[in-house]
Design a protein around this motif. Structure first.
Motif: not given
Length: 473
Positions: A364-379
């Protein structure tokens, strides 16, 4: 692509030509031609589309075939678990050559044979479980194991298709970069030839000719690197598709990769990942599986009840004169003490439950982290693309102004060369940033568990994670 059109239409027109200065015909004729590597144009290869690449990978990738085979194996877990509760029927036969034994009863009567010299025997035994408590959680766990495997295999399929999408888009970007390098080399060769002519008539200094030659050599080197990089990318893609490297790639046609609507709100995006990601769903089911495993050992404290039946036949009648015999009954077994094995198994199973819970929290923590990271990378990728497009516009305008200044005698030849190099660099940067935007959008969809380009899921709908399901710990 706009890059090829722009470079061929703009850069080449900006290159100063020999007609810009008076030229002595005899000198022009004797001017040596610039050194160019001899090359032959390879035959055109068929273009493999993005959709075709995805379909091929799903159809014939060896890793995906192995995953399907694992899924077929896992489908037998429930059948194996139920075998303990279904009737067990065994048949045995025997042949024995031995000494004949007979008992004489009276002088006038023939002896009774109680042991034949050639003795034949057959036995059929039926055993049916009636109450076997430890099998109840075992059967439940088998079905749970099938679901976990289905989610794992489906996750493997999506990860493979994501890798194919990355490889394809990367190869397409390298192909665009290769086209830019080819156009840039053509421009550099034109510059070098023009510099040679101008140097011979005394219009430019020798340093301009040396600079043009160095630029041309560097362009040739970069072209070789681009070709090799593109060939390497096509080879990697061909390995994923399990096919020869006999194709070219092209950027996907149609609309850009869509950003998931749930990504607009960070909390919604993270919750969607917890609900939809298959690895999180499999980790959640693994906790239930570990609990059922401990329950199996707990249920070993209860007795087991079986129904049994037996039928035997032999060619030796014996004293009774009967060649067949049968019996039926109930068998109760109850393990009262097994040396502490059950207690040790229960403690071990409790440790597995704790491990499964920790793995779930980690997923679950990995999933949250990957979502946040992917969001920042997209921005970042979108901001970089916007900047790169602005750089292209500025470099294009700078090149136009420099050309006008050069024609008016206010700019040097080296300034023209530098500004065109900056323009080509801006174009290459725009290609790379456009690729990053596509990949970042794909990565965001993947991190949220929403990446499935074909929808050909290998898992049953009932196996997929349920929306808004949070496990009880």
């Amino acid at each position: 692509m706009f890059i090829r059109t722009f470079l061929s239409g703009l850069l080449l027109t900006q290159a100063p030509t020999a007609s810009d200065a008076p030229v002595n015909p005899s000198t022009e004729a004797s001017a040596p031609s610039p050194e160019t590597p001899s090359s032959t144009t390879p035959p055109a290869l068929p273009v493999l589309s993005f959709e075709q690449a995805i379909a091929l990978a799903e159809k014939q990738n060896p890793s995906l075939e192995a995953a399907r085979a694992r899924l077929r194996q896992a489908d037998e877990l429930s059948s194996k678990a139920w075998s303990g509760y279904l009737p067990n029927l065994t048949a045995n036969g025997s042949y024995t050559r031995q000494q004949e034994v007979a008992i004489p009863l009276s002088p006038d009567a023939p002896p009774i044979v109680i042991q034949q010299a050639n003795q034949l025997g057959a036995q059929v035994t039926l055993r049916q479980a009636l109450i076997v408590p430890q099998l109840w959680p075992a059967i439940q766990n088998a079905y749970l194991g099938e679901r976990i495997t289905a989610l794992t295999v489906e996750n493997t399929r999506r990860e493979l298709l994501f890798a194919v999408a990355q490889a394809y888009l990367g190869a397409a970007s390298l192909r665009d970069s290769l086209a830019v390098q080819e156009q840039l080399l053509a421009v550099r060769r034109g510059f070098e030839h023009d510099a040679q002519v101008r140097f011979q008539v005394g219009d430019v200094e020798r340093i301009a000719l040396l600079r043009a030659t160095l630029d041309r050599k560097q362009a040739e080197q970069e072209l070789i690197r681009s070709r090799n990089a593109y060939a390497t990318a096509r080879s990697a893609l061909a390995a994923l598709l399990a096919r020869p490297v006999d194709f070219d790639v092209a950027p996907p046609q149609g609309p850009e990769v869509a950003v998931p609507a749930e990504a607009a709100n960070p909390e919604t995006a993270e919750q969607t990942a917890l609900d939809k990601r298959l690895d999180v769903g499999a980790a959640r089911l693994a906790v239930d599986s570990a609990r059922l495993g401990r329950r199996q050992y707990v249920f070993q404290y209860f007795p087991n009840l079986y129904a049994t039946a037996n039928f035997s036949a032999s060619n030796a009648a014996g004293l009774t004169g009967q060649t067949t015999i049968w019996n039926a009954g109930l068998a109760l077994s109850w393990t009262l003490f097994d040396g502490g094995l059950r207690e040790a198994n229960i403690r071990e199973a409790s440790g597995k439950i704790a491990e499964a819970n920790a793995n779930l929290r980690g997923a679950e923590h990995k999933a949250r982290d990957e979502v946040r990271k992917a969001t920042f990378d997209l921005e970042s990728a979108e901001a970089n693309l916007s900047t790169a497009e602005e750089r292209v516009k500025i470099a294009r305008e700078s090149a136009r102004l420099t050309k006008e200044s050069f024609e008016a005698g206010a700019a040097t030849y080296l300034q023209v060369t530098d500004i065109n190099a900056s323009l080509a660099g801006a174009e290459l940067s725009a290609v790379a940033e456009a690729l990053n935007v596509r990949l970042s959008r794909l990565a965001l969809a993947r991190s949220m568990g929403l990446f499935d380009p074909t929808g050909n899921t290998l898992a049953e709908p009932s196996d997929m994670p349920e929306t808004q399901k949070s496990p009880a710990r």
